[in-house]
Each structure stands twice: as C-alpha cells, then as structure tokens.
Design a protein around this motif. Structure first.
Motif, short mmCIF file in Angstrom:
data_model
loop_
_atom_site.label_atom_id
_atom_site.label_comp_id
_atom_site.label_asym_id
_atom_site.label_seq_id
_atom_site.Cartn_x
_atom_site.Cartn_y
_atom_site.Cartn_z
N VAL A 522 0.87 -1.17 0.00
CA VAL A 522 0.00 0.00 0.00
C VAL A 522 0.90 1.22 0.00
O VAL A 522 1.87 1.31 0.78
CB VAL A 522 -0.94 0.02 1.23
CG1 VAL A 522 -1.75 1.31 1.28
CG2 VAL A 522 -1.85 -1.20 1.22
N PRO A 594 -4.17 4.18 -1.17
CA PRO A 594 -5.01 4.34 0.03
C PRO A 594 -6.01 5.49 -0.09
O PRO A 594 -6.90 5.62 0.76
CB PRO A 594 -3.98 4.62 1.13
CG PRO A 594 -2.87 5.33 0.42
CD PRO A 594 -2.80 4.70 -0.96
N THR A 617 -11.81 -0.96 4.63
CA THR A 617 -12.19 0.40 5.02
C THR A 617 -13.33 0.33 6.02
O THR A 617 -14.36 -0.31 5.77
CB THR A 617 -12.61 1.21 3.79
OG1 THR A 617 -11.51 1.28 2.88
CG2 THR A 617 -13.03 2.62 4.19
N SER A 666 -5.92 7.27 6.14
CA SER A 666 -5.27 7.65 4.88
C SER A 666 -4.91 9.12 4.89
O SER A 666 -5.44 9.89 5.70
CB SER A 666 -6.21 7.35 3.71
OG SER A 666 -7.36 8.19 3.75
#
Length: 673
Positions: A522, A594, A617, A666
C-alpha cells in the motif's frame, strides 16, 4: 487540310475497347519524322461480321453497331487515330464524324437508333497521324434496321413438361426445336443451357431456311428442373428478348459403387436406380464395349477386369426395356499398389497386425518398411500376407509396401500413415518452478482404459489421482532437479510403463510479500519481503527495486515503503558463503492506493466514496469547507458509499480521509468542487 480539321470537331461517342477523341485531331510532337499519312483498308461491321457493302448490295445494321477498319501506317509510333463518318446516301453534305479510335484495327460503336428503318447510310473511315490526315477509305453502305426480330418458339418432345416427375433422364439427349414463327428476318438463334452464362460465346444455330426452324441436341447432366434460354438474331445484329423454356428431368439415371481389386483381377460394380421402370443396366470402360446386366429391384451387380493402371472413365446406363433411361460417368483410379489395412490406434510396445493384399496377378511377396530398413514377407496362395509389428514408441509412422512378382518386378508403392499411442503417460509443466511454491504438473494419456495415475515426487510417498487427463500440485523443497514419476492405472489395476521428468528449480531465493492488509503493498505504508534460501549456504541477499532502491541484507526480510500506487518489481539474488551469487529471482507486486475516489458530486446532490482497499475500510472522515468533521461508516459489503449533502453555490472544498481496520488513517485529501 481545312476539311480534315473541320471533320474532327465532334462530340465524344462511346466506343468499346477504343479511345475516342474529345475534340479535334492532336498529333503528338515526337512523331515529327512522319512523312506519309496512313491509309485505311478492310472496312466492315462486327457482331455479326458484315462486309463494307456497295450501294447496290450492302448489309443491314441497327441500334448499337460496331464499325471497324484496318490501318496501314509506315510512320513511327504512336499508332494512328481513325475517325468514322456517316451520312445519308446521296447527301454527302450531311457527312458527320461520329467518333474515332486509336490502333491498327480501330473499332467504334455507333448508335443508329436516330435513323428510321430503311434509311440507307454511307460511311467511311479516315486515319491520321503526325504527318497529317490520310485519304478516305472506301465508301461503304448499310440499310438501317432497328427493329428486333420476334422472340422464338421453343419445344421438345423428349422434354415436354416442367412438372415432376419429368421425362427423359440425366444423360439422355433430347432434341429442342427453335422456331422463327415464319419470320424471314431471323437469321440465327442464340441459346444457353441451364446455368450456362448468357454472354458472348453462347452457341448459335441457324434455321434450316428463312422462316424455318433449328434443331439442337441437349443432354441434361442431372435430374430435376432445368431450362434453355433462346433469343432470335437478325442480319442487322438485332436480338429479340430471351425466351425461357423450363423442363423437368426424370430421376432415372444410374449411380454406381465400384470396388477396384487392381490390375488383372476381378473388380466389382454395383448399380442402382430410383425409377421403378428400370429393367437393366449397362456399363463400359473408357469407351469400350458395353456390358448389360438385368436389374432386380432397381439393382444389379457386375464384374470388371482392368488391364492397366491409370484413371478410367466408367460410363453407366440405365434402361427401361430397350429405351435409355439415364446415364452417368464415374472417374476411378486403378493401380497395382497393394492394399494395406491395419494400424488402427496401435499402442507402443504392443504387437499390431497389418494385412497386405495383392492388386495384381502372380504376387509372391511384399516388401515393406516403417521408415527404416526394407523387409520382405512371403505372400500366401491368395496373394495376401499378415504382418505383425510392435511399435517401439508412440508417434506418427508411415508404412510403405510394394508387391513383388516371380520375376522380381515391384508394383507401385502403397503408403499408409498412422499414429501410435504412447503406452507411457505424458507428463509436463507450463510454468517455471519456484522454490517453496506449488507447481502444477499435468498428466494425460490416450491409452484406452486408463482410469487414473499413481505418482511420486522427489522420493516421497506414492500418491494417486483419478482421470485420464488431470493435474496435481507439488512443492519443490530444494534447488536443482527433483524427479516426478507417473504411471497410468488401468481398470484391472495394472499399470502402464512409467514416465519420469525432472522438475528443475533454479537456486534463486524464494520471495513472498506481506503488506498491511494482505499480499499487496500500500502506498505510504511499510511492506515486508520475506526471502527464503534455495541452498543452505546462503548468508545474505542483494536486491534492487524498480525505483532504483538497492542494497544488501543479512537477514531474511526486506522492509520497503512505496511512495506511489501502481506496480513494482523486486530483483533479488542469494549471496553464498563463498561470495558467489545465486540466480536472480524476479518478483512483481502491486502497490494499492489508500486515497479515496470521489465522484458524483452535484449541487444539492450526493458524494460517492470508493476506491481500492474497500474491504478493509471502516469509515470515512470528511467535512466541507470549514464545517464540522463527520464520520460515515463504509458500506459493509465493500461497495461504494453514498452521502447526501446540500452544498452551497460556488467553489467548495471537500476534505476527506478514510479509516482502515487497523486504525490507520489515509492522507488528507482536498477535493475542489
């Protein structure tokens, strides 16, 4: 010269296969050495061919008529241009140039439809080149006839009906009568048969006398509906409309099956017809005498003896009493090459049998080979032999066989190509083996009766799998070769011969990636590459990442934080205790984004939150302009999340982040809308 120039001021006239001047004669400058003007001879009319004609004796012509001539030119190229002029007889003052054509044999198609029938026209041709115009050719004459002759009457006694079941038969000739209906204008008939194209080259036949009839013989080639199209032609080249005469051909022709035994041996023919009134059949070879055989139930059989090799024409006839009912022709090939049967799905290592049969008299032996040394086997009294052969391996083979007579002469060669099934199973892999990673091994066989396989890998325990076309996974535990051995299992429990392959694993290290939420990296978050040695003497690793980052590690992990989403690649080699390097391992990976994708932002409408990593999420933190931060739970099914919001007019800013399952947030995004 003034007369020549005035003649050539004319409009373009269509000419088939020619080039027509548009306005005036324009000789090319390069022919300056020309001194003698060309002349014109052999004037006439085409399609049909007619002579120049005199004032007292001349042909008729009408509609679109082709004028032609021949030029005599001693000058260098280019070829001369010939103009054609016509005028009513007795009125040379009405002379008109109707067109021109280039070449040694000029042709020009002229439309005569503007003249009344019976008008006598005079015409001539004149050639010219760079030296100037030549003299006029002879003055020719024609009488205008634009009236087409009457359409013909068509009849046939043999083929008199268009209805099923019809008359005659395929191969039975019939006489067709074309009748002028008493018109003396008709000079000939043009006709086409069935699918023959109606075009130039169709047959033409003349009536027996003016106003009479013509007879033609037409032989249908097949049964069913057929037709003849006919039109009348007159002396002026005019044609009537086509008349179509349809008739139905009876299904009474024979059809045959011919069993060719060879040369000098009895071959057999089986004949059959559909029509119930067929009483006998006849057959002949290459135009020789016909052999008659009686029919029983519309069938008959007979014998033939071929005396030579080659392609033979067998003409078969069917008869209803003494009357020919139909005919058919077969083309067959006769050879003395021996017959070869066998080789049907043989299996390697198992005996198979071929039967060799003589196709000529006096055969005492056969010579044969399977692509290697030629062998010989003795023929029996009936001219045949049985050959036993065990194929050594699977694959494609070709057997070549000749027969031998007492004098040692060999016949033409017979050849048969066949496929041998390999008794060993087929084993293979498609991918490059990687240490510690499963590799799929494919197993298949064409051996009948195989129900599954037993196999071993790298000295391990024997395992089994069902099916004759299947696959299994194995995991290499070390670098280098690891043997994989498989055998097919038959229904009775017996095993086929084994097949062994080596699964070769390079000594490149194994690589696995662990990101914050699985096997993907990520952006902005640390990811770990776990390295496993292919050999025990590995003491470290050298690596390079796609962004240019490189280094050496002593341990078994590399930690890396990618900055941007997308795709990445890691190249790593093991460092052996002696300092040497292993083969390279190339490991491709994905870097997920992200950030939140925002779309569907409308005035007094909705926000839509989505993107990658939806399944990890938890919620979205957001606010507009200086408003309070709000938290909206993510869709529990991992779909996009919709939020309704009444936005003020003008430019606005949406500030948004998302919260992941591990509590990470994020980066803050500023979206203008």
């Amino acid at each position: 010269m003034d007369r020549w120039r005035s003649m050539l001021r004319y409009a373009t006239v269509a000419a088939l296969g020619t080039t027509a001047l548009v306005a005036g004669f324009a000789p090319p400058a390069q022919a300056a050495s020309a001194t003698t003007p060309p002349t014109v001879t052999d004037e006439g009319l085409l399609n049909p061919d007619r002579p120049c004609g005199t004032q007292a004796d001349h042909p008729s012509a009408g509609q679109f008529t082709m004028f032609t001539a021949h030029t005599v030119d001693t000058n260098p190229p280019p070829s001369p241009t010939t103009s054609f002029a016509i005028w009513p007889d007795g009125h040379p003052d009405q002379r008109t140039v109707v067109g021109s054509s280039v070449g040694a044999t000029p042709r020009l198609q002229v439309d005569l439809r503007g003249y009344a029938d019976g008008t006598v026209l005079a015409w001539t041709a004149q050639a010219g080149d760079a030296s100037g115009p030549g003299p006029d050719g002879a003055v020719c004459y024609l009488t205008v006839d634009n009236t087409a002759p009457p359409t013909p009457l068509v009849s046939s006694k043999k083929y008199a009906t268009a209805d099923y079941p019809g008359t005659g038969g395929a191969g039975v000739p019939g006489t067709f009568v074309f009748d002028t209906g008493g018109s003396r204008d008709v000079t000939s008939f043009e006709y086409s048969v069935n699918s023959m194209p109606r075009s130039a080259g169709n047959p033409v036949v003349a009536p027996n006398h003016p106003g009479g009839r013509a007879k033609v013989s037409i032989t249908p080639s097949s049964w069913g509906p057929e037709y003849v199209e006919v039109r009348s032609l007159d002396a002026a080249g005019n044609a009537s409309d086509w008349t179509k005469y349809t008739f139905y051909v009876r299904n009474s022709a024979p059809f045959a099956t011919i069993d060719v035994a060879g040369i000098g041996l009895n071959s057999h023919i089986s004949l059959q017809a559909v029509s119930t009134d067929v009483t006998s059949f006849g057959y002949a070879v290459d135009g020789g005498p016909e052999t008659r055989v009686p029919a029983a139930g519309q069938k008959a059989t007979g014998d033939l003896v071929f005396t030579s090799a080659g392609t033979k024409a067998i003409v078969e006839h069917s008869y209803a009493g003494k009357k020919l009912a139909g005919a058919h022709t077969d083309q067959i090939v006769v050879t003395d090459a021996p017959g070869v049967s066998g080789g049907a799905d043989p299996i390697s290592g198992r005996p198979d049998t071929f039967t060799l049969t003589a196709r000529s008299v006096g055969v005492v032996a056969f010579k044969y080979d399977f692509g290697g040394d030629q062998q010989q086997i003795t023929a029996g009294a009936d001219g045949s032999a049985t050959l036993s052969w065990t194929p050594p391996a699977g694959g494609t083979y070709t057997i070549m066989v000749t027969s031998v007579d007492p004098a040692g002469h060999e016949s033409a060669a017979a050849q048969q190509t066949f496929y041998v099934i390999d008794a060993h199973p087929s084993v293979g892999i498609n991918d490059t083996p990687v240490l510690g990673q499963p590799i799929e091994v494919f197993l298949w066989t064409d051996v009948p009766g195989v129900t599954g396989f037993v196999y071993t890998f790298d000295g391990g325990a024997q395992q089994s799998v069902d099916g004759s076309n299947t696959a299994v996974d194995v995991v290499p535990g070390h670098a280098g070769d690891s043997p994989f051995t498989a055998q097919g299992v038959l229904a009775d429990g017996t095993l086929t011969p084994p097949t062994t392959i080596q699964i070769s694993v390079p000594d490149a290290p194994g690589v696995a990636l662990t990101g914050p939420y699985g096997n993907d990296a990520v952006a902005g978050r640390p990811a770990t590459f776990t390295l496993s040695p292919a050999t025990p003497d590995v003491v470290g690793y050298r690596y390079t990442l796609a962004d240019g980052t490189s280094g050496t590690v002593d341990g078994a992990t590399i930690t890396y934080t990618p900055s941007d989403p997308g795709y990445g690649a890691l190249t790593v080699r093991g460092v052996h205790r002696d300092g040497s390097l292993s083969a390279s391992a190339e490991f491709d990976y994905t870097v997920l984004d992200p950030q939140v994708d925002t779309w569907g932002i409308y005035e007094n409408g909705w926000f839509t939150f989505s993107g990658q990593l939806m399944d990890v999420t938890v919620s979205y933190l957001w606010h507009v302009n200086d408003g309070a931060v709000q938290e909206t739970p993510a869709d529990p099914d991992g779909n996009a999340t919709f939020v309704q919001y009444a936005a003020p007019n003008g430019e606005n800013h949406l500030y948004i982040q998302r919260v992941f399952t591990d509590g990470a947030v994020s980066p803050l995004q500023d979206v203008t809308f």
